[in-house]
Scaffold this motif. Structure first.
Motif, PDB file in Angstrom:
ATOM      1  N   LEU A 192      28.380  10.636 -48.868  1.00 26.14           N
ATOM      2  CA  LEU A 192      28.454  12.034 -49.309  1.00 26.14           C
ATOM      3  C   LEU A 192      29.139  12.870 -48.234  1.00 26.14           C
ATOM      4  CD1 LEU A 192      24.811  12.391 -50.706  1.00 26.14           C
ATOM      5  CD2 LEU A 192      26.910  12.110 -52.050  1.00 26.14           C
ATOM      6  N   PRO A 193      30.438  12.713 -48.079  1.00 28.51           N
ATOM      7  CA  PRO A 193      31.135  13.478 -47.041  1.00 28.51           C
ATOM      8  C   PRO A 193      31.162  14.963 -47.382  1.00 28.51           C
ATOM      9  CG  PRO A 193      32.706  12.358 -48.458  1.00 28.51           C
ATOM     10  CD  PRO A 193      31.345  11.854 -48.856  1.00 28.51           C
ATOM     11  N   PRO A 194      31.136  15.840 -46.377  1.00 28.04           N
ATOM     12  CA  PRO A 194      31.237  17.274 -46.645  1.00 28.04           C
ATOM     13  C   PRO A 194      32.551  17.614 -47.336  1.00 28.04           C
ATOM     14  CG  PRO A 194      30.464  16.889 -44.407  1.00 28.04           C
ATOM     15  CD  PRO A 194      30.907  15.561 -44.954  1.00 28.04           C
ATOM     16  N   ARG A 195      32.496  18.626 -48.153  1.00 24.61           N
ATOM     17  CA  ARG A 195      33.703  19.065 -48.854  1.00 24.61           C
ATOM     18  C   ARG A 195      34.675  19.681 -47.850  1.00 24.61           C
ATOM     19  NH1 ARG A 195      33.833  23.596 -53.736  1.00 24.61           N
ATOM     20  NH2 ARG A 195      36.072  24.033 -53.647  1.00 24.61           N
ATOM     21  N   PRO A 196      35.942  19.241 -47.855  1.00 22.65           N
ATOM     22  CA  PRO A 196      36.909  19.814 -46.920  1.00 22.65           C
ATOM     23  C   PRO A 196      37.265  21.252 -47.288  1.00 22.65           C
ATOM     24  CG  PRO A 196      38.011  18.309 -48.419  1.00 22.65           C
ATOM     25  CD  PRO A 196      36.527  18.166 -48.687  1.00 22.65           C
ATOM     26  N   VAL A 197      37.547  22.054 -46.275  1.00 21.28           N
ATOM     27  CA  VAL A 197      37.969  23.439 -46.498  1.00 21.28           C
ATOM     28  C   VAL A 197      39.134  23.736 -45.564  1.00 21.28           C
ATOM     29  CG1 VAL A 197      35.646  24.211 -47.163  1.00 21.28           C
ATOM     30  CG2 VAL A 197      36.372  24.389 -44.773  1.00 21.28           C
ATOM     31  N   GLU A 198      39.891  24.764 -45.893  1.00 19.14           N
ATOM     32  CA  GLU A 198      40.912  25.250 -44.984  1.00 19.14           C
ATOM     33  C   GLU A 198      40.228  25.918 -43.796  1.00 19.14           C
ATOM     34  OE1 GLU A 198      44.242  25.023 -45.040  1.00 19.14           O
ATOM     35  OE2 GLU A 198      44.132  23.728 -46.825  1.00 19.14           O
ATOM     36  N   ARG A 199      40.680  25.591 -42.595  1.00 17.59           N
ATOM     37  CA  ARG A 199      40.017  26.103 -41.395  1.00 17.59           C
ATOM     38  C   ARG A 199      40.942  27.057 -40.640  1.00 17.59           C
ATOM     39  NH1 ARG A 199      39.311  20.731 -41.550  1.00 17.59           N
ATOM     40  NH2 ARG A 199      40.969  20.424 -40.012  1.00 17.59           N
ATOM     41  N   GLU A 200      40.391  28.193 -40.271  1.00 18.52           N
ATOM     42  CA  GLU A 200      41.113  29.105 -39.385  1.00 18.52           C
ATOM     43  C   GLU A 200      40.975  28.602 -37.956  1.00 18.52           C
ATOM     44  OE1 GLU A 200      41.185  33.863 -38.376  1.00 18.52           O
ATOM     45  OE2 GLU A 200      39.231  32.860 -38.464  1.00 18.52           O
ATOM     46  N   VAL A 201      42.094  28.370 -37.295  1.00 15.92           N
ATOM     47  CA  VAL A 201      42.100  27.974 -35.893  1.00 15.92           C
ATOM     48  C   VAL A 201      43.023  28.924 -35.140  1.00 15.92           C
ATOM     49  CG1 VAL A 201      42.585  26.152 -34.214  1.00 15.92           C
ATOM     50  CG2 VAL A 201      41.672  25.553 -36.480  1.00 15.92           C
ATOM     51  N   ILE A 202      42.472  29.608 -34.158  1.00 18.58           N
ATOM     52  CA  ILE A 202      43.257  30.502 -33.302  1.00 18.58           C
ATOM     53  C   ILE A 202      43.575  29.747 -32.018  1.00 18.58           C
ATOM     54  CG2 ILE A 202      43.306  32.701 -32.078  1.00 18.58           C
ATOM     55  CD1 ILE A 202      41.273  33.759 -34.080  1.00 18.58           C
ATOM     56  N   SER A 203      44.845  29.707 -31.652  1.00 17.38           N
ATOM     57  CA  SER A 203      45.276  28.943 -30.485  1.00 17.38           C
ATOM     58  C   SER A 203      46.053  29.832 -29.519  1.00 17.38           C
ATOM     59  CB  SER A 203      46.154  27.764 -30.916  1.00 17.38           C
ATOM     60  OG  SER A 203      45.445  26.878 -31.757  1.00 17.38           O
ATOM     61  N   ARG A 204      45.778  29.644 -28.236  1.00 14.27           N
ATOM     62  CA  ARG A 204      46.531  30.284 -27.160  1.00 14.27           C
ATOM     63  C   ARG A 204      46.921  29.191 -26.179  1.00 14.27           C
ATOM     64  NH1 ARG A 204      47.766  35.001 -29.617  1.00 14.27           N
ATOM     65  NH2 ARG A 204      45.893  35.848 -30.597  1.00 14.27           N
ATOM     66  N   LEU A 205      48.218  29.043 -25.934  1.00 16.06           N
ATOM     67  CA  LEU A 205      48.708  27.916 -25.158  1.00 16.06           C
ATOM     68  C   LEU A 205      49.346  28.391 -23.856  1.00 16.06           C
ATOM     69  CD1 LEU A 205      50.388  25.912 -28.067  1.00 16.06           C
ATOM     70  CD2 LEU A 205      48.027  25.750 -27.218  1.00 16.06           C
ATOM     71  N   PRO A 206      49.285  27.567 -22.805  1.00 16.24           N
ATOM     72  CA  PRO A 206      49.975  27.903 -21.549  1.00 16.24           C
ATOM     73  C   PRO A 206      51.487  28.002 -21.764  1.00 16.24           C
ATOM     74  CG  PRO A 206      48.431  26.077 -21.238  1.00 16.24           C
ATOM     75  CD  PRO A 206      48.546  26.293 -22.720  1.00 16.24           C
ATOM     76  N   ASP A 207      52.153  28.726 -20.894  1.00 19.15           N
ATOM     77  CA  ASP A 207      53.601  28.864 -21.012  1.00 19.15           C
ATOM     78  C   ASP A 207      54.317  27.541 -20.766  1.00 19.15           C
ATOM     79  OD1 ASP A 207      53.369  31.564 -21.570  1.00 19.15           O
ATOM     80  OD2 ASP A 207      53.510  32.157 -19.464  1.00 19.15           O
TER      81      ASP A 207
END
Length: 275
Positions: free
Chosen positions: A14-29
């Protein structure tokens, strides 16, 4: 040799239902070779609570920094299913986000997110884990009692299956009124099932692959008692680090750099990072 089960039969059946996920990313220069960080928010919060200060500062220190909004929170999908969401669903969201990163991350969870990260560490071989003002890993009765002392009606509302209301003074010890009010306006609803599970859960299991764990507490926390933080640290065989003068939401306080710099220094010293 201590054995850890990464997968459970229920998760296959019974795997969890997948959803669209908000991911905020900040990357080094530039590429620094430092491991990615994946931040997981607490009850009623979303990824944006880390983007206020911590993500950008971590990126400036050379760490690829990401924060995920759990299902039904922030800009993630699943809002229509939030009332049925469980901690297991949240763990699924974290692991699916982690495996999509280019390298093994360090998982960093705050409050309820700390418990979710603890559960994820038992299923996913993260580079390490940081639990910030975490709901205790064995049970959340201490947090429930603390909430009951400060706001008995809030606790009753949660027990009745409604979203637990929060007050600025329960979350912050350093912010002025206007700033605290702005952050409070960004809070959303929470799953009643997850709220129950935060009180009644059991130990999540040891970290897969023996990942090290850092436990961070807030000296003026009104929601997670210091004894619960110490008990969580003992479970992982370590000592907690407390930041005095901080409320529960350390990442939003005026002196937010202090706990984050301590966390980043710990991550930089992990064996897999320094070798």
């Amino acid at each position: 040799m201590h054995k850890v089960r990464a997968y459970r039969p229920l998760e296959w059946a019974l795997p969890p239902r997948p959803v669209e996920r908000e991911v905020i990313s900040r990357l080094p220069d530039t590429e620094t070779g430092r491991p990615p960080l994946l931040f997981v928010h607490g009850m009623r919060h979303a990824a944006a609570c880390f983007d206020e200060h911590w993500l950008r500062h971590a990126a400036e220190r050379g760490f690829p920094a990401h924060a995920v909004s759990l299902r039904g929170h922030g800009g993630s999908g699943g809002r229509d299913l939030l009332r049925r969401a469980t901690l297991r669903d949240y763990v699924h969201d974290v692991i699916q986000t982690a495996v999509a990163l280019p390298r093994q991350p360090v998982l960093i969870g705050h409050s309820m997110g700390g418990l979710v990260v603890a559960m994820a560490l038992a299923r996913y071989p993260a580079l390490g884990g940081v639990l910030v003002a975490p709901v205790a890993v064995d049970h959340g009765l201490g947090s429930a009692l603390a909430l009951g002392r400060h706001g008995p009606l809030a606790l009753l509302r949660g027990l009745a299956g409604r979203t637990v209301p929060l007050r600025p003074e329960w979350l912050f010890a350093q912010l002025d009124g206007d700033t605290a009010t702005r952050h409070m306006a960004g809070l959303g609803d929470e799953s009643p099932l997850a709220q129950y599970q935060m009180i009644l859960h059991g130990p999540p299991g040891r970290p897969l692959g023996g990942a090290p764990v850092l436990v961070v507490g807030a000296g003026e926390d009104r929601l997670v008692p210091a004894g619960d933080v110490r008990r969580t640290a003992r479970y992982y065989g370590t000592e907690p680090v407390f930041h005095r003068g901080f409320g529960h939401d350390l990442m939003l306080e005026t002196r937010w750099r202090e706990p984050l710099d301590q966390i980043l220094s710990w991550v930089a010293e992990l064996p897999q990072v320094t070798r």
